[in-house]
Design a protein around this motif. Sequence first.
Motif, PDB file in Angstrom:
ATOM      1  N   ASP A   1       0.680  -1.184  -0.004  1.00  0.00           N
ATOM      2  CA  ASP A   1      -0.014  -0.013  -0.147  1.00  0.00           C
ATOM      3  C   ASP A   1       1.058   1.288   0.062  1.00  0.00           C
ATOM      4  O   ASP A   1       1.984   1.187   0.648  1.00  0.00           O
ATOM      5  CB  ASP A   1      -0.843  -0.028   1.291  1.00  0.00           C
ATOM      6  CG  ASP A   1      -1.901  -1.185   1.252  1.00  0.00           C
ATOM      7  OD1 ASP A   1      -2.261  -1.373   0.247  1.00  0.00           O
ATOM      8  OD2 ASP A   1      -2.337  -1.505   2.192  1.00  0.00           O
ATOM      9  N   SER A   2       0.113   2.450  -0.631  1.00  0.00           N
ATOM     10  CA  SER A   2       0.957   3.625  -0.498  1.00  0.00           C
ATOM     11  C   SER A   2       0.795   3.989   1.050  1.00  0.00           C
ATOM     12  O   SER A   2       0.050   3.417   1.904  1.00  0.00           O
ATOM     13  CB  SER A   2       0.207   4.714  -1.317  1.00  0.00           C
ATOM     14  OG  SER A   2      -1.178   4.876  -0.753  1.00  0.00           O
TER      15      SER A   2
ATOM     16  N   GLU B   1      -2.590   5.063   1.955  1.00  0.00           N
ATOM     17  CA  GLU B   1      -3.504   3.978   1.866  1.00  0.00           C
ATOM     18  C   GLU B   1      -3.291   3.053   3.367  1.00  0.00           C
ATOM     19  O   GLU B   1      -4.371   2.695   3.941  1.00  0.00           O
ATOM     20  CB  GLU B   1      -3.304   2.837   0.742  1.00  0.00           C
ATOM     21  CG  GLU B   1      -3.872   3.433  -0.556  1.00  0.00           C
ATOM     22  CD  GLU B   1      -3.360   2.742  -1.724  1.00  0.00           C
ATOM     23  OE1 GLU B   1      -3.715   2.721  -2.834  1.00  0.00           O
ATOM     24  OE2 GLU B   1      -2.271   1.812  -1.733  1.00  0.00           O
TER      25      GLU B   1
ATOM     26  N   TYR C   1       7.280   5.635   6.244  1.00  0.00           N
ATOM     27  CA  TYR C   1       7.909   4.969   5.211  1.00  0.00           C
ATOM     28  C   TYR C   1       9.187   5.309   5.076  1.00  0.00           C
ATOM     29  O   TYR C   1       9.439   6.545   4.736  1.00  0.00           O
ATOM     30  CB  TYR C   1       7.133   4.989   4.006  1.00  0.00           C
ATOM     31  CG  TYR C   1       5.823   4.100   3.972  1.00  0.00           C
ATOM     32  CD1 TYR C   1       5.176   3.553   5.208  1.00  0.00           C
ATOM     33  CD2 TYR C   1       5.361   3.558   2.781  1.00  0.00           C
ATOM     34  CE1 TYR C   1       3.952   2.912   4.917  1.00  0.00           C
ATOM     35  CE2 TYR C   1       4.268   2.847   2.572  1.00  0.00           C
ATOM     36  CZ  TYR C   1       3.609   2.385   3.666  1.00  0.00           C
ATOM     37  OH  TYR C   1       2.382   1.711   3.642  1.00  0.00           O
TER      38      TYR C   1
END
Length: 241
Positions: A196-197, A200, A221
């Motif tokens: 997922d981004s 998301e 991230y």
Amino acid sequence: MKTLSLENELKTNAYPGRGIVIGRSADGKTAVTAYFIMGRSVNSRNRVFTETEDGIKTEAADPSKLSDPHLIIYSPVRVLGNKTIVTNGDQTDTIYELMDKQQTFEQSLRTREYEDDAPNYTPRISGIMHIGNGEYNYAMSILKSADGNPDCRERFTFSYSSPLNGVGHFIHTYMGDGNPLPSFEGEPKKVEIGNDSIDEFASKVWNALNEDNKVSLFVRYIDIATGKYESRIINKYAKSE
């Protein structure tokens, strides 16, 4: 150990308390972490995450309603060189300061114990992510009482070298709601991390948390090849000026 759905783990526990997720994206390129806080009292719900130079701090959403800053105002995320520290209390600073003096993650936490919030004796949960030269590893820790008995201090550290693609680990403070609150038991839960981004992933975690009790969420991230990172913060409550 079976790989669990992080969303299901959150949806089926109305009060996991504070939680840390650390893992690796399914394509292997990204180190992923999330930290959330929840609250049952007015004091613990009256919080927001605010971005700092290298991480986040908790602040009172409405300073006039802050009755006790003890245990609820701290820096959950700080960066020391190529290490990212994530915890549920001011032990973030302990880890940062002692690792800066060449002590290990585990040695740093030997100076601390569970929180002094009898009768819950809330566990202190901590994580550290190490990224360098294209390599990634992480560790997680829990400091807790012996099933609610404060006479015994239990310390557990879990290390994950060369973590697998698409796998993460989830540790939280409480097994569920209750009085007193039952402390987390066992080793961190193995959970699935997809591709997922960041938006998301943040949305999935936020939407899975109990609507009444959730307060704030932080997601980061980190690109394992470069060390560059991006972060997201979701706060339920707006900060009053």
